[in-house]
Design an enzyme around this catalytic site. Structure first.
Site, PDB file in Angstrom:
ATOM      1  CG  ASP A 114      -2.148   0.860   1.050  1.00  0.00           C
ATOM      2  OD1 ASP A 114      -2.364   1.376  -0.064  1.00  0.00           O
ATOM      3  OD2 ASP A 114      -2.880   1.040   2.034  1.00  0.00           O
ATOM      4  CG  HIS A 119       0.102   1.761  -9.342  1.00  0.00           C
ATOM      5  ND1 HIS A 119      -0.143   1.442  -8.024  1.00  0.00           N
ATOM      6  CD2 HIS A 119      -0.971   2.489  -9.759  1.00  0.00           C
ATOM      7  CE1 HIS A 119      -1.316   1.967  -7.661  1.00  0.00           C
ATOM      8  NE2 HIS A 119      -1.832   2.616  -8.698  1.00  0.00           N
ATOM      9  CG  LEU A 173       9.550 -17.567  -3.801  1.00  0.00           C
ATOM     10  CD1 LEU A 173       9.327 -17.510  -2.289  1.00  0.00           C
ATOM     11  CD2 LEU A 173      10.166 -16.243  -4.279  1.00  0.00           C
TER      12      LEU A 173
HETATM   13  C1  IPE Z   1      -5.524  -2.714  -0.158  1.00  0.00           C
HETATM   14  O1  IPE Z   1      -5.160  -1.390  -0.405  1.00  0.00           O
HETATM   15  C2  IPE Z   1      -5.561  -3.492  -1.422  1.00  0.00           C
HETATM   16  C3  IPE Z   1      -4.273  -3.727  -2.064  1.00  0.00           C
HETATM   17  C4  IPE Z   1      -3.100  -3.415  -1.576  1.00  0.00           C
HETATM   18  C5  IPE Z   1      -4.343  -4.366  -3.346  1.00  0.00           C
HETATM   19  P1  IPE Z   1      -6.249  -0.240  -0.592  1.00  0.00           P
HETATM   20  O2  IPE Z   1      -5.494   1.015  -0.751  1.00  0.00           O
HETATM   21  O3  IPE Z   1      -7.189  -0.615  -1.688  1.00  0.00           O
HETATM   22  O4  IPE Z   1      -7.043  -0.310   0.789  1.00  0.00           O
HETATM   23  P2  IPE Z   1      -7.826   0.800   1.611  1.00  0.00           P
HETATM   24  O5  IPE Z   1      -8.800   1.443   0.675  1.00  0.00           O
HETATM   25  O6  IPE Z   1      -6.826   1.785   2.103  1.00  0.00           O
HETATM   26  O7  IPE Z   1      -8.470   0.060   2.735  1.00  0.00           O
HETATM   27  C1  IPE Z   2      -1.452   0.099  -3.413  1.00  0.00           C
HETATM   28  O1  IPE Z   2      -1.248   1.461  -3.484  1.00  0.00           O
HETATM   29  C2  IPE Z   2      -1.702  -0.537  -4.761  1.00  0.00           C
HETATM   30  C3  IPE Z   2      -3.108  -0.896  -5.007  1.00  0.00           C
HETATM   31  C4  IPE Z   2      -4.069  -0.913  -4.120  1.00  0.00           C
HETATM   32  C5  IPE Z   2      -3.457  -1.285  -6.360  1.00  0.00           C
HETATM   33  P1  IPE Z   2      -2.463   2.484  -3.542  1.00  0.00           P
HETATM   34  O2  IPE Z   2      -2.807   2.699  -4.984  1.00  0.00           O
HETATM   35  O3  IPE Z   2      -3.573   2.045  -2.686  1.00  0.00           O
HETATM   36  O4  IPE Z   2      -1.774   3.793  -2.967  1.00  0.00           O
HETATM   37  P2  IPE Z   2      -2.385   4.822  -1.913  1.00  0.00           P
HETATM   38  O5  IPE Z   2      -2.887   4.035  -0.747  1.00  0.00           O
HETATM   39  O6  IPE Z   2      -3.481   5.548  -2.630  1.00  0.00           O
HETATM   40  O7  IPE Z   2      -1.236   5.705  -1.556  1.00  0.00           O
HETATM   41 MG    MG Z   3      -4.035   2.351  -0.728  1.00  0.00          MG
END
Ligand code: IPE
Ligand code: IPE
Ligand code: MG
Length: 226
Positions: A16, A33, A127
């Site tokens: 995240d 990403h 792995l």
């Molecule tokens: C959780 O992250 C899902 C993934 C890392 C794929 P999100 O960014 O979607 O989760 P919330 O919205 O903060 O709970």
């Molecule tokens: C995690 O990073 C990747 C996915 C959930 C696809 P985010 O895209 O949720 O990044 P933030 O949380 O908005 O910073």
């Molecule tokens: Mg996120």
């Protein structure tokens, strides 16, 4: 660099903070990403080096389909490009690549690529690397319950999308959020959690080592008395 004193069998990541990493640099979210893929590779390589047998990544949740179309499309393209690009590294390091999730929602092209890479890497013994894609814990429980009922069976576990994969020993979530966000609801029952403020694109080998050291200091009791 130091090596961990002992390693868990299965380490799982809620990756995240990619969007915030990009925003901090005045860039578009997709750049976060892109950089996040570099972290996945670093973790993959360190896992092989340190002897972790299963490593899994929450890459895209069922809820993430609700993001703007441009971000969803960008992410799907990135997944496809990255798995094709990393195939030689996986083959060279004995890594079996798998994807778990609601595959019906993915494009036919992505599904075919996933099946092909899974097949080509199936001999990988060092792995198992699992990408949770279009996955949610409630979806998994729901589909498992339906299939169990259809089979007239009484045990849920063999019907989970993760059947045959050991439950995570350690779950690491980056970016300071301290929640599960509908990840593996059943499988995380006795998993140790490590939460770190580091954003996913900044999470590399050293942060991984620190999390494994933290794990090594935990006392897992599984409800028993020691
Ligand atoms: C959780 O992250 C899902 C993934 C890392 C794929 P999100 O960014 O979607 O989760 P919330 O919205 O903060 O709970
Ligand atoms: C995690 O990073 C990747 C996915 C959930 C696809 P985010 O895209 O949720 O990044 P933030 O949380 O908005 O910073
Ligand atoms: Mg996120």
């Amino acid at each position: 660099m130091k090596v961990p004193s002992s390693v868990p069998g299965h380490v799982s990541f809620i990756m995240d903070g990619n969007g915030r990493w990009a925003a901090k640099r005045g860039k578009d979210r997709i750049n976060g990403h892109f950089e996040g893929v570099e972290s996945v590779r670093a973790i993959m390589e360190a896992s092989v080096e340190w002897g972790v047998k299963y490593v899994s990544f929450f890459a895209f949740s069922e809820e993430n389909w609700g993001r703007p179309e441009s971000e969803v499309e960008g992410l799907m393209k990135l997944m496809l490009d990255s798995m094709v690009k990393e195939l030689p590294l996986m083959l060279g390091n004995g890594i079996h690549f798998r994807v778990i999730g609601n595959m019906g929602r993915l494009s036919a092209r992505l599904r075919e690529a996933i099946e092909e890479i899974d097949r080509k890497t199936a001999g990988g013994k060092n792995l198992t690397m699992i990408l949770f894609l279009s996955y949610s814990g409630r979806w998994d429980l729901q589909q498992a319950a339906c299939r169990m009922a259809d089979a007239g069976a009484r045990e849920l576990e063999p019907y989970l999308a993760t059947a045959g994969i050991p439950d995570p020993d350690l779950m690491i979530r980056t970016s300071g959020e301290q929640r599960i966000s509908n990840y593996m609801l059943w499988q995380l029952a006795y998993t140790e959690f490590v939460f770190t403020d580091t954003l996913w694109p900044d999470f590399r080998k050293e942060e991984y080592l620190a999390a494994l050291e933290e794990f090594a200091s935990r006392d897992r009791r599984f409800g028993k008395v020691k």
